[in-house]
Design a protein around this motif. Structure first.
Motif, short mmCIF file in Angstrom:
data_model
loop_
_atom_site.label_atom_id
_atom_site.label_comp_id
_atom_site.label_asym_id
_atom_site.label_seq_id
_atom_site.Cartn_x
_atom_site.Cartn_y
_atom_site.Cartn_z
N LEU A 26 7.36 35.56 -4.48
CA LEU A 26 7.29 36.71 -3.59
C LEU A 26 8.60 37.48 -3.69
CD1 LEU A 26 5.91 34.80 -0.45
CD2 LEU A 26 4.60 36.25 -2.03
N PRO A 27 8.62 38.73 -3.25
CA PRO A 27 9.88 39.48 -3.31
C PRO A 27 11.04 38.78 -2.57
CG PRO A 27 8.07 40.96 -2.85
CD PRO A 27 7.52 39.56 -2.79
N PRO B 8 12.01 34.25 8.46
CA PRO B 8 10.58 33.93 8.47
C PRO B 8 10.07 33.43 9.82
CG PRO B 8 11.80 32.13 7.50
CD PRO B 8 12.81 33.21 7.83
N GLY B 9 10.86 33.57 10.88
CA GLY B 9 10.48 33.08 12.20
C GLY B 9 9.05 33.38 12.61
N LYS C 144 -1.63 31.07 6.62
CA LYS C 144 -2.55 31.77 7.51
C LYS C 144 -1.88 33.01 8.11
CE LYS C 144 -5.12 31.09 11.79
NZ LYS C 144 -5.38 30.17 12.90
N ASN C 145 -0.63 32.86 8.53
CA ASN C 145 0.10 33.99 9.11
C ASN C 145 0.41 35.07 8.08
OD1 ASN C 145 0.05 33.00 11.74
ND2 ASN C 145 1.92 31.82 11.45
N LEU C 146 0.73 34.66 6.86
CA LEU C 146 0.94 35.63 5.77
C LEU C 146 -0.33 36.42 5.49
CD1 LEU C 146 3.13 33.67 3.21
CD2 LEU C 146 3.74 35.81 4.31
N ALA C 147 -1.46 35.72 5.45
CA ALA C 147 -2.74 36.39 5.17
C ALA C 147 -3.07 37.39 6.30
CB ALA C 147 -3.85 35.37 5.02
N THR D 172 2.75 22.50 7.84
CA THR D 172 3.54 23.71 8.12
C THR D 172 3.12 24.85 7.21
OG1 THR D 172 5.40 22.38 8.87
CG2 THR D 172 5.88 24.64 8.20
N MET D 173 2.96 24.57 5.92
CA MET D 173 2.61 25.62 4.97
C MET D 173 1.22 26.19 5.23
SD MET D 173 5.30 26.15 3.36
CE MET D 173 4.63 27.37 2.25
#
Length: 123
Positions: free
Chosen positions: A15-16, A41-42, A117-120, A111-112
């Motif tokens: 990712l960037p 990333p909080g 899920k939050n990234l999506a 955790t991942m």
């Protein structure tokens, strides 16, 4: 004895804000992570208990700086520092940070799953 090397471990996150290479060593996962820009990333930990990472990590900062924030304090580590991040933390990473980190595989996978899920949802 199982081992891993940054040069031979394939990139699994590109990712960037993060390049990550991960290899399982028995019940632990070693991560070789590089952060070319500042990262907080909080928000990605929302949905975990207390909206914080509950997986412990042991690591070494190769360059840059990482700060772990708990509800009652924070700790900052720089180049050459070894660290232990107990459950209940949120990381904050400075641009140019590179680290090697060891985490229990089962806790890291839980955790991942939340982070993915939050990234999506943010996309």
């Amino acid at each position: 004895m199982p081992s891993a090397n940054k040069m031979t471990t394939p990139v699994s996150v590109d990712l960037p804000a993060l390049q990550g290479r991960y290899a399982e060593l028995d019940d632990y996962t070693v991560g070789f992570e590089s952060y070319p820009e500042d990262v907080d990333p909080g928000p990605l930990f929302a949905g975990l208990p207390d909206d914080r990472c509950q997986c412990p990590h042991w690591g070494v900062v190769q360059s840059g700086q990482v700060t772990f924030r708990w509800a009652d304090h924070e700790e900052t580590y720089g180049s050459g520092d070894a660290y232990y991040a107990a459950p209940g933390h949120l990381p904050l990473l400075a641009a140019g940070t590179s680290l090697v980190e060891f985490s229990p595989t089962d806790g890291l996978e839980r955790t991942m799953a939340v982070i993915e899920k939050n990234l999506a949802a943010a996309s």
